[in-house]
Design an enzyme around this catalytic site. Structure first.
Site, short mmCIF file in Angstrom:
data_model
loop_
_atom_site.label_atom_id
_atom_site.label_comp_id
_atom_site.label_asym_id
_atom_site.label_seq_id
_atom_site.Cartn_x
_atom_site.Cartn_y
_atom_site.Cartn_z
N TRP A 103 0.82 -1.21 0.00
CA TRP A 103 0.00 0.00 0.00
C TRP A 103 0.86 1.25 0.00
O TRP A 103 0.51 2.25 -0.66
CB TRP A 103 -0.98 -0.02 1.17
N ASP A 173 -1.43 6.88 6.49
CA ASP A 173 -2.53 6.05 6.01
C ASP A 173 -2.81 5.02 7.09
O ASP A 173 -2.03 4.10 7.31
CB ASP A 173 -2.14 5.37 4.69
N LYS A 197 -12.68 -1.25 7.19
CA LYS A 197 -11.96 -2.23 7.99
C LYS A 197 -12.28 -2.07 9.48
O LYS A 197 -12.71 -3.01 10.13
CB LYS A 197 -10.46 -2.13 7.73
#
Length: 362
Positions: A103, A173, A197
């Site tokens: 990511w 993030d 999530k």
């Protein structure tokens, strides 16, 4: 209701059953309006109350850090990968990133489309099986910001501490581990997270940022991609993902009921410890590839002796009611995502299955 699945999906992921049941009860008639919240105007008083509740609850869980604002945006973390450099990577500046996994790599690729980028530290040589040592981070003098990915869902790594950046803004993030533990939000100038999530369903992306950082955006970028647009309009410049924001508010209530971040962290450490213990005590039958000091509390990755045995594990686990244990297609292996809403009993059931599987195939 029939038995719920043992849900270890990486995202969209498990939501608290209590939240789902509350939403079910309010789905058709929200607060006596005769409408679902999905049917009402986002300019109306009823929705705006929910919207502001969610903002204030989130900041409250973080200790009400002074000078921070919450934005509810769309497009997921992937859109933030571009918005961040578009808004903050000004002429003569360099965007600095820690390359910790898949990511982080995606975020860097987007930033390179916008302007000058710099890798401050990397664990690529280690196949991203660890978080780069904080002492190895080198930030250029002209850095616009330092970006970190606090938890890598694919590899299963997580920061245990965060770097100190001095006057350079720290951006994180936190899509896959936000609110999983206590942390000092004032370490960061800008935090973002896709909701699907730990915060709620897909459809909304949360930003928590210092107001001064997002108050003025470059005028040459599209209006919808300016943070200042959303700040000045309280995230209501266009129609927000109202149902997703409502669900975030309900999840934040649930976290409060669980004792806030302290209570959630205690539960998460207990769950993670249970699964890591069976991996570590299996005498090599299960192997955790991640460096022990970088293990994620949210995404537990592990391997077996062969891909054939891993396929058998997936087959038998699915037959037993387990969902989402197959590792990401880019790395293979196995992965249990145990976000806040995954119950302890679900993790215990997985450990029991892993024990039986080892007896049968060891």
């Amino acid at each position: 209701m029939s038995k719920r699945a043992y849900n270890f999906n990486a995202g969209p992921a498990a939501l608290p059953l209590e939240v789902l049941e509350r939403a079910q009860a309010e789905f058709v008639d929200f607060r006596g309006t005769g409408m679902s919240i999905m049917e009402m105007s986002h300019r109306g008083k009823v929705y705006e109350e929910v919207h502001h509740e969610a903002e204030s609850r989130l900041l409250s869980l973080l200790g009400n850090p002074e000078g921070y604002k919450v934005l509810f945006l769309q497009g997921g973390a992937s859109t933030q990968f571009a918005m961040i450099p578009m808004n903050f990577l000004t002429e003569g500046k360099t965007a600095s990133y820690v390359l910790s996994g898949s990511w982080a790599d995606k975020a860097i690729k987007e930033a390179k489309l916008i302007g000058e980028t710099h890798i401050a530290a990397s664990s690529e040589a280690d196949k991203y099986m660890s978080i780069p040592d904080l002492s190895s981070i080198e930030i250029p003098d002209n850095a616009a910001y330092l970006h970190v990915t606090s938890n890598e869902t694919i590899e299963g790594t997580q920061y245990q501490q965060y770097p100190k950046t001095g006057n350079v803004p720290l951006i994180a993030d936190m899509s896959s581990d936000i609110l999983c533990r206590q942390f000092d939000a004032t370490q960061f100038d800008f935090i973002y997270a896709g909701a699907q999530k730990n915060l709620g369903p897909s459809g909304v992306t949360v930003v928590i940022a210092k107001e001064e950082m997002i108050a003025e955006s470059p005028k040459h970028i599209p209006t919808m991609l300016r943070y200042s647009t959303h700040l000045k309009n309280d995230s209501l410049y266009n129609t927000p993902p109202s149902f997703s924001v409502y669900m975030v508010n309900e999840v934040l209530k649930w976290i409060d009921e669980k004792g806030g971040l302290a209570g959630v962290e205690q539960a998460n450490r207990k769950k993670a410890g249970l699964i890591y213990d069976i991996i570590d005590s299996s005498e090599g039958f299960y192997r955790g590839p991640v460096d022990a000091g970088s293990r994620s509390m949210m995404n537990i990755t592990f391997r077996l002796a062969s891909e054939e045995l891993e396929k058998q594990f997936i087959k038998e686990s699915e037959q037993a009611g387990f969902i989402g244990l197959k590792g990401h297609r880019s790395v293979g292996g196995l992965r249990a995502s145990i976000y806040n809403a995954v119950p302890y009993d679900t993790c215990k059931a997985l450990v029991d299955f892993m024990t039986d599987f080892q007896k049968s195939h060891g």
